[in-house]
Scaffold this motif. Sequence first.
Motif, short mmCIF file in Angstrom:
data_model
loop_
_atom_site.label_atom_id
_atom_site.label_comp_id
_atom_site.label_asym_id
_atom_site.label_seq_id
_atom_site.Cartn_x
_atom_site.Cartn_y
_atom_site.Cartn_z
N VAL A 159 0.87 -1.17 0.00
CA VAL A 159 0.00 0.00 0.00
C VAL A 159 0.91 1.22 0.00
CG1 VAL A 159 -1.74 1.33 1.26
CG2 VAL A 159 -1.86 -1.18 1.23
N LEU A 160 0.75 2.04 -1.03
CA LEU A 160 1.62 3.20 -1.19
C LEU A 160 0.84 4.45 -0.78
CD1 LEU A 160 4.12 4.59 -2.14
CD2 LEU A 160 3.52 4.05 -4.49
N GLY A 161 1.28 5.06 0.32
CA GLY A 161 0.61 6.25 0.81
C GLY A 161 -0.44 5.90 1.86
N ILE A 162 -0.45 6.66 2.95
CA ILE A 162 -1.47 6.42 3.99
C ILE A 162 -2.29 7.69 4.16
CG2 ILE A 162 -1.91 5.51 6.29
CD1 ILE A 162 1.01 4.80 6.52
N GLY A 163 -3.41 7.74 3.50
CA GLY A 163 -4.34 8.85 3.65
C GLY A 163 -5.73 8.27 3.70
N GLU A 185 -0.99 -10.33 3.22
CA GLU A 185 0.07 -9.75 4.03
C GLU A 185 0.27 -8.33 3.48
OE1 GLU A 185 3.63 -12.14 4.02
OE2 GLU A 185 4.83 -10.45 4.74
N VAL A 186 0.28 -7.35 4.37
CA VAL A 186 0.27 -5.96 3.90
C VAL A 186 1.55 -5.23 4.31
CG1 VAL A 186 -0.92 -3.74 4.06
CG2 VAL A 186 -2.25 -5.86 3.95
N VAL A 187 2.21 -4.66 3.29
CA VAL A 187 3.40 -3.84 3.52
C VAL A 187 3.09 -2.42 3.07
CG1 VAL A 187 5.86 -3.56 3.05
CG2 VAL A 187 4.83 -5.85 2.95
N VAL A 188 3.27 -1.48 3.98
CA VAL A 188 2.94 -0.09 3.68
C VAL A 188 4.21 0.69 3.37
CG1 VAL A 188 2.05 2.04 4.70
CG2 VAL A 188 0.83 -0.11 5.01
N PHE A 189 4.14 1.55 2.36
CA PHE A 189 5.25 2.43 2.02
C PHE A 189 4.79 3.87 2.22
CE2 PHE A 189 5.60 -1.50 -0.31
CZ PHE A 189 6.90 -1.88 -0.01
N THR A 190 5.55 4.62 2.99
CA THR A 190 5.17 5.99 3.29
C THR A 190 6.39 6.90 3.29
OG1 THR A 190 4.21 7.45 4.98
CG2 THR A 190 5.27 5.45 5.78
N LYS A 224 4.11 8.27 10.21
CA LYS A 224 3.00 7.38 9.85
C LYS A 224 3.38 5.90 9.92
CE LYS A 224 0.01 10.44 7.17
NZ LYS A 224 -0.50 10.79 5.82
N VAL A 225 4.67 5.63 10.16
CA VAL A 225 5.12 4.24 10.20
C VAL A 225 4.39 3.47 11.30
CG1 VAL A 225 7.08 2.74 10.73
CG2 VAL A 225 7.37 4.62 9.11
N GLU A 226 4.36 4.07 12.50
CA GLU A 226 3.69 3.39 13.61
C GLU A 226 2.19 3.28 13.38
OE1 GLU A 226 4.81 1.48 16.04
OE2 GLU A 226 6.64 1.87 14.90
N ASP A 227 1.65 4.36 12.79
CA ASP A 227 0.22 4.39 12.54
C ASP A 227 -0.20 3.27 11.57
OD1 ASP A 227 -1.75 5.85 13.73
OD2 ASP A 227 -2.08 7.15 11.99
N ALA A 228 0.66 3.05 10.59
CA ALA A 228 0.37 1.98 9.61
C ALA A 228 0.22 0.65 10.33
CB ALA A 228 1.47 1.91 8.56
N GLU A 241 3.95 -4.77 7.92
CA GLU A 241 5.20 -4.03 7.94
C GLU A 241 4.96 -2.65 7.35
OE1 GLU A 241 8.75 -6.63 6.83
OE2 GLU A 241 7.05 -7.90 6.29
N ALA A 242 5.78 -1.69 7.78
CA ALA A 242 5.68 -0.34 7.24
C ALA A 242 7.09 0.15 6.96
CB ALA A 242 4.95 0.58 8.21
N VAL A 243 7.29 0.67 5.77
CA VAL A 243 8.63 1.03 5.31
C VAL A 243 8.65 2.51 4.93
CG1 VAL A 243 10.40 0.53 3.58
CG2 VAL A 243 8.86 -1.29 4.35
N LEU A 244 9.68 3.18 5.40
CA LEU A 244 9.90 4.57 5.02
C LEU A 244 10.53 4.52 3.62
CD1 LEU A 244 9.39 7.24 6.47
CD2 LEU A 244 11.76 7.14 7.27
#
Lengths: 348, 348
Positions: B182-186, B202-207, B212-216, B223-226
């Motif tokens: 998931v690209l972008g958290i809005g 399985e969801v990996v977030v890119f922000t 927003k890493v913790e929020d993801a 997982e959440a990746v900067l």
Amino acid sequence: MSTKVKAYGTSSTENPLEEITIERRTVQAHDVEFEILYCGICHSDLHQIKGDFGAFPPPIVPGHEMVGRVTAVGNHVTKFKIGDLAAVGCIVDSCGHCEYCEDGIEQFCDEGVTFSFNSEDKISGGHTFGGFSKTYVCNEKYVLKMPAFEDLASAAPLLCAGITVYSPLKHWGAGPSKKVGVLGIGGLGHLAIKIAKAMGAEVVVFTTSPNKVEDAKRLGADEAVLSSDAEAMAKYSRQLHFIIDTVSAKHDVNVYLNLLRHDGTVVLVGLPPEPLEIGAFNVIMGRRSFAGSNIGGIAETQEMLDFCFEHNITAESEIIPIDYVNTAFERLEKGDVKYRFVIDMASL
Amino acid sequence: MSTKVKAYGTSSTENPLEEITIERRTVQAHDVEFEILYCGICHSDLHQIKGDFGAFPPPIVPGHEMVGRVTAVGNHVTKFKIGDLAAVGCIVDSCGHCEYCEDGIEQFCDEGVTFSFNSEDKISGGHTFGGFSKTYVCNEKYVLKMPAFEDLASAAPLLCAGITVYSPLKHWGAGPSKKVGVLGIGGLGHLAIKIAKAMGAEVVVFTTSPNKVEDAKRLGADEAVLSSDAEAMAKYSRQLHFIIDTVSAKHDVNVYLNLLRHDGTVVLVGLPPEPLEIGAFNVIMGRRSFAGSNIGGIAETQEMLDFCFEHNITAESEIIPIDYVNTAFERLEKGDVKYRFVIDMASL
């Protein structure tokens, strides 16, 4: 153990190709050696000798559309015997055990595929030398059984140009009741027309060259449209299931995305050096895709050869002697070939 | 026959929104009228009132994430009765007989879909007025049955943001054993995380936002990746089956194409105003696709509402009164909302 082999290559991106001597490994247990009868010339040969894909240690011997006759086989070879027709395309080695290799898409091998030239040679060391040479040696897994095409020379380009268009046409379901667009008529495009027609699709060709409109129809296209003719283009808005884009220069793909029906795909098989720009609305409306495809796996290449043999499909080609090859590259750069050069390797 | 209805709108892209009066048609045989209880605010409301999608005759009444309670039904209405919960999203009319409508993807209707606001109104004339108003009137075919969400206000954004991410996640097969990016958290991205997780992926977030890493992760991401962390990004090279790209500004999609496995797709659901650049090799290698998706059809929107109700998914929202709406748009423009504003329409 290796053998000296006559070849045509260059030691620098500045120099023309000339006769040189290379070494090929002697035949190992699973290897096939064949005399190269014909070798096609592809635009990516030109890119490589010009250094467009990055610098590479000399010498460069291009050529990856090889058709030949088997001259020696290793002890464990089962697929070939001396005298058989054989062919090698782009791929001559891969890891064999990653998911890509297991799925038959060796071209995307996780450990990096070995290409027929300008690739690290993991078996013999150094790098691979292509088909502008007297012979080739390759593990039989990557050697194709070459059907006995009447015009064997013109079948050589199938090994790269043919599979490059066959694979996406098959993957995206070109066939009866499908309207397929072919963008650009060159080495790739002219084979795409023939193959898509043989698959049963309705084929619409888009070209920037007025003098290619008639040729497209001669090659089998149902319709051919001059892309500068806005009115003719508008007629195809939201009409096509799939478009194969063979253009290797910067161009506006948005125009073609808008010719797609919902869930349609423009698949790029050309290699434009600059990025292509895509407007969000052109993919969002109609859930359209812009995709790419790169050659095909070994099993699919064999399938393509058999398909083309069955449907009597070969490239339109100009057969040249090896000492014409530098002129051929100059003409290729200007787009002055209908539609593929093939070297008669007996001339070497 | 029409009725005067209190609304919030603007007569010019220069002016803030203010209370105005609009006219709605009186209920026809197949129409449902409902009192709007809650209306979400979407980025495309902002685009429209700023004229980003082109000029539009005044007045503009935005709002296309409406949840309400039925106040009147036409003689032939079968799906609703007075007092039922109801909802309307982006689509309020379509031709009903083209292949798109027949395939349940009315959003791509051949004759042009009617959107809930700023669309030519083919039934009443003039143009449609959105959900920043007391009531809405719509043919029951385009009215959704709204499940009794505990937090009804926070369910309103499902009508656009929810279906916009649900539809491509479903279409491209997000589910067990699939790794989804998931690209972008809005507004879109935070719902994509919740829905993809509920589908079993399985969801990996890119922000781009460290905060927003913790929020993801709180929202359910595995997982959440900067995205600025090259080392962390490299770990995902060729790992993801599918990436949903919710970014509405210019950005480099090539980076994300290279995180895809073979045959993977980056699907754009954001609306960057400038074209995105794609390098040929990034799609050609691995037969990858860059695609787009736009909301979803009526049946799929109903399916999404039922799915979200079953999985207890609503938007993270900030409930505001109508007179805060201009400030909300200013904050939305700066990305200062976690993650969706919803107007409590009782305040009008």
